[in-house]
Scaffold this active site. Sequence first.
Site, PDB file in Angstrom:
ATOM      1  N   ARG A 230       0.755  -1.187   0.055  1.00 53.88           N
ATOM      2  CA  ARG A 230       0.115  -0.049  -0.152  1.00 53.88           C
ATOM      3  C   ARG A 230       0.649   1.073  -0.196  1.00 53.88           C
ATOM      4  NH1 ARG A 230      -3.412  -3.149  -1.249  1.00 53.88           N
ATOM      5  NH2 ARG A 230      -5.302  -3.833  -0.360  1.00 53.88           N
ATOM      6  N   GLU A 259      -4.503   6.894  -5.306  1.00 54.17           N
ATOM      7  CA  GLU A 259      -4.739   6.285  -6.335  1.00 54.17           C
ATOM      8  C   GLU A 259      -6.270   6.806  -6.821  1.00 54.17           C
ATOM      9  OE1 GLU A 259      -4.325   2.042  -5.730  1.00 54.17           O
ATOM     10  OE2 GLU A 259      -2.396   2.279  -5.225  1.00 54.17           O
ATOM     11  N   HIS A 277      -1.328  -0.318  -9.709  1.00 56.42           N
ATOM     12  CA  HIS A 277      -1.843  -1.122  -8.959  1.00 56.42           C
ATOM     13  C   HIS A 277      -2.533  -2.509  -9.720  1.00 56.42           C
ATOM     14  CE1 HIS A 277      -3.649  -1.417  -4.617  1.00 56.42           C
ATOM     15  NE2 HIS A 277      -3.226  -2.587  -5.034  1.00 56.42           N
TER      16      HIS A 277
END
Length: 313
Positions: A230, A259, A277
């Site tokens: 993360r 994000e 991601h």
Amino acid sequence: MSATVLVLVETIGEYLPMLENAGFELIVATTPSARQAAIETHGATIDAVLTRGPLGLTAHEIDALPKLQIITVIGAGYERVDLPAARARGIVVTNGAGVNASAVADHAMALLLAVVRDIPRADASVRRGEWSKVMRPSLAGKRLGILGLGAVGMAIARRASLGFGMPVGYHSRRPRNEAEYTWFADARSLAQSSDVLMIATPGGEGTRQLVDAGVIEALGPQGLLVNVARGSVVDTVALVGALGNGHLAGAGLDVFDDEPNVPESLKALPNVVLTPHVAGLSPDAVKATVELVTQNLLAHFSGRPVLTPVPLG
């Protein structure tokens, strides 16, 4: 199975028929506006929510879903699911820990190799018609430090140790006695003994900026950092500063603080490889994840224990 599932995850559309074939009625809302509209319009009918860690589910949203019985989370992390609100309502929470570990570990090693061998710039130069050869280090034998030795961390360790002959150390809250790797009591001492720091620890308040300026400094000017966990685990300001002033050699990042917004300061750096991601996204991994979600939902609505419960305290 007569239950209505609110689906907030945007990457699993191809596999949603698995849930429908199991008898669940789906409400798909994969944008913020659609999510808000679905909760306002259908809140009284929703029995379950399918989300992922960064998307979460807030206390306000839980309050707006009076029939909600279970929150299923794709992947291991559940940092933005309001667990106290779920606990207060007796709502079950499940996750998908370990299901996509192989895909994430593959991507972590790909990022590392891309940074070490400077693959993106080499590719770009060839496409421009250049033939510029730059000598780059080898990965073999470099010391790897893994922050978080869960399923993903273990998968990375095996690839690095067996495939590249890398000595492996790790930091976790406590040693894993079954692991053959070296445990370090804190992130800074791990970084100090590593050439590469790989981040595979869960997100959330407990790990926020665990990799701070001191840890980055301990990794050193020849050090490399890869984050497939993360964005919140790393102090991004300190990371950008170290990469820009030569106090860190390079980084590979699949995750970010906000994000899909990536700081321009990161994009401008030549010694960083960035991906959106996607580490856990492979057909096999996503299919297995949705299968686990389906089994957890079937178990819950049949009165059986779920397969992967998240402890609510």
